[in-house]
Design a protein around this motif. Structure first.
Motif, mmCIF file in Angstrom:
data_model
loop_
_atom_site.group_PDB
_atom_site.id
_atom_site.type_symbol
_atom_site.label_atom_id
_atom_site.label_comp_id
_atom_site.label_asym_id
_atom_site.label_seq_id
_atom_site.Cartn_x
_atom_site.Cartn_y
_atom_site.Cartn_z
ATOM 1 N N UNK A 1 -19.814 -0.781 21.279
ATOM 2 C CA UNK A 1 -18.669 -1.382 20.590
ATOM 3 C C UNK A 1 -18.364 -0.593 19.333
ATOM 4 N N UNK A 2 -17.115 -0.682 18.923
ATOM 5 C CA UNK A 2 -16.708 0.009 17.717
ATOM 6 C C UNK A 2 -16.787 -0.961 16.541
ATOM 7 N N UNK A 3 -17.188 -0.449 15.385
ATOM 8 C CA UNK A 3 -17.272 -1.333 14.221
ATOM 9 C C UNK A 3 -16.017 -1.262 13.348
ATOM 10 N N UNK A 4 -14.922 -0.727 13.922
ATOM 11 C CA UNK A 4 -13.681 -0.654 13.141
ATOM 12 C C UNK A 4 -13.216 -2.017 12.604
ATOM 13 N N UNK A 5 -13.351 -3.101 13.373
ATOM 14 C CA UNK A 5 -12.885 -4.395 12.824
ATOM 15 C C UNK A 5 -13.577 -4.771 11.512
ATOM 16 N N UNK A 6 -14.848 -4.367 11.354
ATOM 17 C CA UNK A 6 -15.538 -4.667 10.092
ATOM 18 C C UNK A 6 -14.842 -3.939 8.950
ATOM 19 N N UNK A 7 -14.474 -2.678 9.225
ATOM 20 C CA UNK A 7 -13.750 -1.891 8.216
ATOM 21 C C UNK A 7 -12.442 -2.592 7.851
ATOM 22 N N UNK A 8 -11.715 -3.058 8.895
ATOM 23 C CA UNK A 8 -10.453 -3.749 8.650
ATOM 24 C C UNK A 8 -10.671 -4.944 7.727
ATOM 25 N N UNK A 9 -11.726 -5.705 8.001
ATOM 26 C CA UNK A 9 -11.990 -6.908 7.205
ATOM 27 C C UNK A 9 -12.299 -6.548 5.756
ATOM 28 N N UNK A 10 -13.159 -5.538 5.567
ATOM 29 C CA UNK A 10 -13.535 -5.157 4.199
ATOM 30 C C UNK A 10 -12.299 -4.680 3.433
ATOM 31 N N UNK A 11 -11.467 -3.881 4.112
ATOM 32 C CA UNK A 11 -10.278 -3.360 3.438
ATOM 33 C C UNK A 11 -9.287 -4.465 3.130
ATOM 34 N N UNK A 12 -9.168 -5.433 4.036
ATOM 35 C CA UNK A 12 -8.259 -6.552 3.785
ATOM 36 C C UNK A 12 -8.719 -7.312 2.538
ATOM 37 N N UNK A 13 -10.019 -7.532 2.451
ATOM 38 C CA UNK A 13 -10.570 -8.232 1.294
ATOM 39 C C UNK A 13 -10.312 -7.432 0.013
ATOM 40 N N UNK A 14 -10.527 -6.105 0.106
ATOM 41 C CA UNK A 14 -10.274 -5.244 -1.049
ATOM 42 C C UNK A 14 -8.817 -5.358 -1.477
ATOM 43 N N UNK A 15 -7.906 -5.292 -0.491
ATOM 44 C CA UNK A 15 -6.479 -5.374 -0.803
ATOM 45 C C UNK A 15 -6.139 -6.671 -1.513
ATOM 46 N N UNK A 16 -6.729 -7.770 -1.034
ATOM 47 C CA UNK A 16 -6.449 -9.072 -1.635
ATOM 48 C C UNK A 16 -6.934 -9.103 -3.084
ATOM 49 N N UNK A 17 -8.152 -8.600 -3.308
ATOM 50 C CA UNK A 17 -8.707 -8.636 -4.670
ATOM 51 C C UNK A 17 -7.906 -7.723 -5.593
ATOM 52 N N UNK A 18 -7.589 -6.519 -5.098
ATOM 53 C CA UNK A 18 -6.803 -5.590 -5.917
ATOM 54 C C UNK A 18 -5.445 -6.201 -6.240
ATOM 55 N N UNK A 19 -4.789 -6.789 -5.226
ATOM 56 C CA UNK A 19 -3.456 -7.352 -5.410
ATOM 57 C C UNK A 19 -3.451 -8.458 -6.460
ATOM 58 N N UNK A 20 -4.330 -9.427 -6.266
ATOM 59 C CA UNK A 20 -4.343 -10.553 -7.206
ATOM 60 C C UNK A 20 -4.831 -10.098 -8.577
ATOM 61 N N UNK A 21 -5.886 -9.278 -8.570
ATOM 62 C CA UNK A 21 -6.463 -8.803 -9.829
ATOM 63 C C UNK A 21 -5.457 -8.022 -10.658
ATOM 64 N N UNK A 22 -4.695 -7.167 -9.979
ATOM 65 C CA UNK A 22 -3.702 -6.362 -10.695
ATOM 66 C C UNK A 22 -2.680 -7.271 -11.393
ATOM 67 N N UNK A 23 -2.185 -8.256 -10.650
ATOM 68 C CA UNK A 23 -1.173 -9.133 -11.246
ATOM 69 C C UNK A 23 -1.752 -9.947 -12.393
ATOM 70 N N UNK A 24 -2.991 -10.439 -12.195
ATOM 71 C CA UNK A 24 -3.632 -11.229 -13.251
ATOM 72 C C UNK A 24 -3.808 -10.369 -14.500
ATOM 73 N N UNK A 25 -4.310 -9.163 -14.308
ATOM 74 C CA UNK A 25 -4.569 -8.279 -15.437
ATOM 75 C C UNK A 25 -3.273 -7.956 -16.178
ATOM 76 N N UNK A 26 -2.217 -7.647 -15.389
ATOM 77 C CA UNK A 26 -0.956 -7.242 -16.022
ATOM 78 C C UNK A 26 -0.327 -8.409 -16.778
ATOM 79 N N UNK A 27 -0.266 -9.587 -16.134
ATOM 80 C CA UNK A 27 0.526 -10.676 -16.711
ATOM 81 C C UNK A 27 -0.272 -11.555 -17.679
ATOM 82 N N UNK A 28 -1.590 -11.506 -17.590
ATOM 83 C CA UNK A 28 -2.374 -12.370 -18.478
ATOM 84 C C UNK A 28 -3.087 -11.569 -19.562
ATOM 85 N N UNK A 29 -3.643 -10.406 -19.193
ATOM 86 C CA UNK A 29 -4.488 -9.688 -20.147
ATOM 87 C C UNK A 29 -3.728 -8.571 -20.852
#
Lengths: 180, 461
Positions: A55-83
């Motif tokens: 089996x290929x472990x690509x789906x794990x990569x997809x999941x990790x990257x999706x999580x990264x994208x979510x954290x970066x997205x929310x974090x960026x907005x929080x940092x810009x608009x609050x801090x």
């Protein structure tokens, strides 16, 4: 001219149908060959499993990257608009969670999709400008209408005579040597 | 059921096959699909379309150059109608793009095999439609070269950031993500077919070009395994993405407080409208191309009929959206909502509203008939009507809500200028030009997916 095993990449058998290739791959695996690959113009269900790729472990990569994208997205907005630069606009809260969701969502998808795409080519080792299998005459049909099984010389069981006769017994159109 | 009762019922006819009778082997599929591109012969109709497209691209260039020189005053925009053709066409083009992602991603997840012969061209349509859409907000900024720091959060010397609570910024992220993911998905699908082109190309230059694009693809079983998994992952990601894009675009309107815009039905109703317009455009493009290149074995009546059914369904959801707008205008008991709806139906732009109902609700009901769904001339006609209808829908939504708002003293009419029309015609030209270039140089049908339609493992039985 006698071939030494070092300048031979492997032996390639050519088949006419996907059914024959799948059968041949199963027999080769049953015989004990492990370092081999099959080539076909269409995805064949079960072929990768038949040559021992589970089996290929690509789906794990997809999941990790999706999580990264979510954290970066929310974090960026929080940092810009609050801090970094808090601006009071009409008394709205600086940390307006629901309003940050669309951008967070889009970046989740963007990171996951582009990352999986890049990950696929890295794992497949492409782009690759040269590969020995293209030295086989007739291999251009691997992207059109023929099916190939290549047992590589790196396999511990590989020996030029024995492997050739084994492949010859699988009813191929042709068995040819793959030069390095 | 007795025999006498079955004989009175209409005879059941099975749907036409997914693959026509002319395509029976891997060899014939490869030859047919590569022969469209790897040939010195180009049909003369191709030159006519590309020439028309190119002339309109020239018009587009002149329009944009004049816009940048003079400013957006050359368009018919003014107070109170500050959003005019640019936003109408932005929404229209993005909507058209949605069908491509729907076909390639959502139908993949639902394992609809009939998607395989139309997905590639529909994805190409998506790419070019999103390009056309993206032009409008960019040039609407007036000075696109300054727009970078208004649109993207990049650390600039003024230390100013975009406002993330604004739907317009959500748009930037939604559309740029949508374009990137669509492009990646489209290219991913083409790699094995580009390898077929590389292996069949006679001329050295074409072999090198397709060789570079195919990146050394050799059809390895392990590669195929990862490739299939990646397609599935991208389909799973593109499905919520495509639903989010038009939802976010509808929020441009519904987050505001204007009567006719401030409504919760907008996101699903916009998505359904996008699918409706998109399938109409797929049919408008594919029916002539199918005939021009003799692709009847790949794009069979089954495909055309299924697309007709999808259009009919999407059209009914859109009709429900129109009905809900009316109902809420009455049920909300808001004077402004009520006036907006009355003005929309019987005001200065009333004829647009009734034309819209005719195009989007009345005429597409012919699709209930199987004879119509299997008749290419009828399908072309209905698709054209729907494309016009969806344009009218966006016109009605944007203009009627803006031109008569809360204060009668600020009411005014909107009249598009020559440059409004020229820019719109120019993007249509660009779309045709780009799409026909794609048909001439790229695999217009996903050969490797078509191959999986051939019977597998039947020999042994």
């Amino acid at each position: 001219m006698s071939e030494t095993e070092s300048d031979t990449y492997g032996l390639m058998a050519e088949f006419e149908t996907p059914e024959e290739l799948l059968e041949a791959a199963k027999l080769a695996y049953g015989k004990g060959y492990r370092t081999m690959d099959a080539y076909s113009p269409l995805p064949i269900h079960g072929l990768a499993a038949a040559i021992g790729f589970h089996r290929t472990n690509l789906p794990i990569l997809t999941f990790i990257l999706a999580l990264t994208g979510a954290i970066v997205g929310y974090g960026m907005q929080y940092w810009i608009q609050v801090i970094d630069f808090p601006v009071n606009i009409g008394g709205r809260p600086l940390h307006s969670g629901p309003m940050f969701i669309p951008v967070t969502f889009e970046l989740t998808i963007l990171f996951a999709a582009v990352g999986t795409f890049v990950g696929l080519w890295i794992r497949n080792g492409l782009p690759m400008p040269y590969h020995p299998v293209f030295n086989v005459a007739g291999f251009e049909r691997a992207s059109q209408d023929r099916f190939f099984l290549c047992i590589e010389s790196a396999d511990p069981l590989f020996d030029a005579e024995g492997t050739r006769s084994f492949l010859g017994g699988l009813n191929p159109v042709e068995v040819s040597t793959v030069d390095q | 059921m007795s025999e006498s009762s079955t004989s009175t019922r209409q005879q059941y006819t099975p749907p036409p096959p997914e693959l026509g009778p002319g395509q029976t082997s891997h060899t014939s599929i490869t030859e047919k699909i590569t022969s469209i591109v790897l040939t010195p012969h180009t049909p003369y109709q191709w030159f006519i379309v590309v020439l028309i497209g190119l002339m309109l691209v020239g018009l587009l260039q002149v329009s944009i150059a004049y816009l940048l020189y003079e400013g957006i005053g050359i368009w018919g925009l003014n107070v109170p109608v500050g959003w005019g053709f640019a936003i109408i066409h932005f929404v229209w083009w993005i909507g058209i793009g949605h069908a491509g992602t729907l076909i390639s991603a959502i139908l993949l997840l639902f394992r609809q095999k009939w998607r395989t012969s139309i997905n590639r061209s529909a994805e190409a349509m998506t790419i070019f439609a999103v390009m056309c859409a993206g032009m409008f907000p960019l040039i609407h900024t007036g000075r696109p070269w300054l727009a970078a720091y208004w649109l993207f959060p990049y650390p600039n010397s003024m230390a100013v950031w975009p406002q993330f609570r604004s739907p317009l910024i959500w748009d930037v992220f939604a559309v740029s993500t949508y374009f990137t993911v669509s492009l990646v998905f489209w290219f991913l699908g083409m790699v094995p077919d580009l390898a077929s082109f590389r292996d069949r190309a006679k001329h050295r230059v074409t072999r090198v070009i397709y060789g570079v694009l195919a990146m050394g693809w050799r059809g390895s079983a392990v590669h195929w395994e990862r490739y299939e998994m990646t397609s599935l992952m991208l389909a799973g990601l593109a499905t919520p993405l495509v639903l989010s894009v038009h939802s976010v675009i509808s929020l441009d309107f519904s987050v505001s407080i204007l009567p006719g815009w401030h409504t919760t039905i907008f996101p699903p109703y916009f998505v359904a409208g996008a699918i409706y317009a998109g399938f109409a455009m797929v049919l408008l493009l594919l029916i002539p191309i199918r005939r021009l290149y003799g692709l009847q074995d790949f794009i069979t009546l089954r495909h055309l009929e299924n697309m007709g059914k999808v259009m009919l369904t999407a059209g009914l959801i859109v009709a429900y959206g129109y009905f809900m707008e009316q109902f809420i205008a009455w049920y909300s008991a808001s004077v402004y909502e009520g006036f907006m709806m009355q003005n929309r139906m019987f005001g200065d732009y009333g004829s647009f509203y009734w034309a819209l109902i005719l195009c989007n609700i009345a005429i597409p009901q012919f699709l209930w008939s199987k004879r119509v769904r299997r008749n290419t001339v009828w399908l072309m006609f209905i698709s054209f009507v729907i494309s016009v209808g969806m344009w009218l829908e966006r016109f009605v939504i944007v203009i009627t809500s803006l031109h008569a708002d809360f204060m009668p003293s600020s009411w005014d009419m909107f009249y598009p200028t020559f440059w409004d029309w020229a820019t719109y015609a120019g993007t249509i030209g660009f779309f045709l030009f780009a799409f026909f270039l794609f048909v001439r140089g790229m695999p217009v049908i996903a050969a490797h997916e078509i191959r999986t339609l051939l019977p597998f493992g039947k020999k042994e039985k």
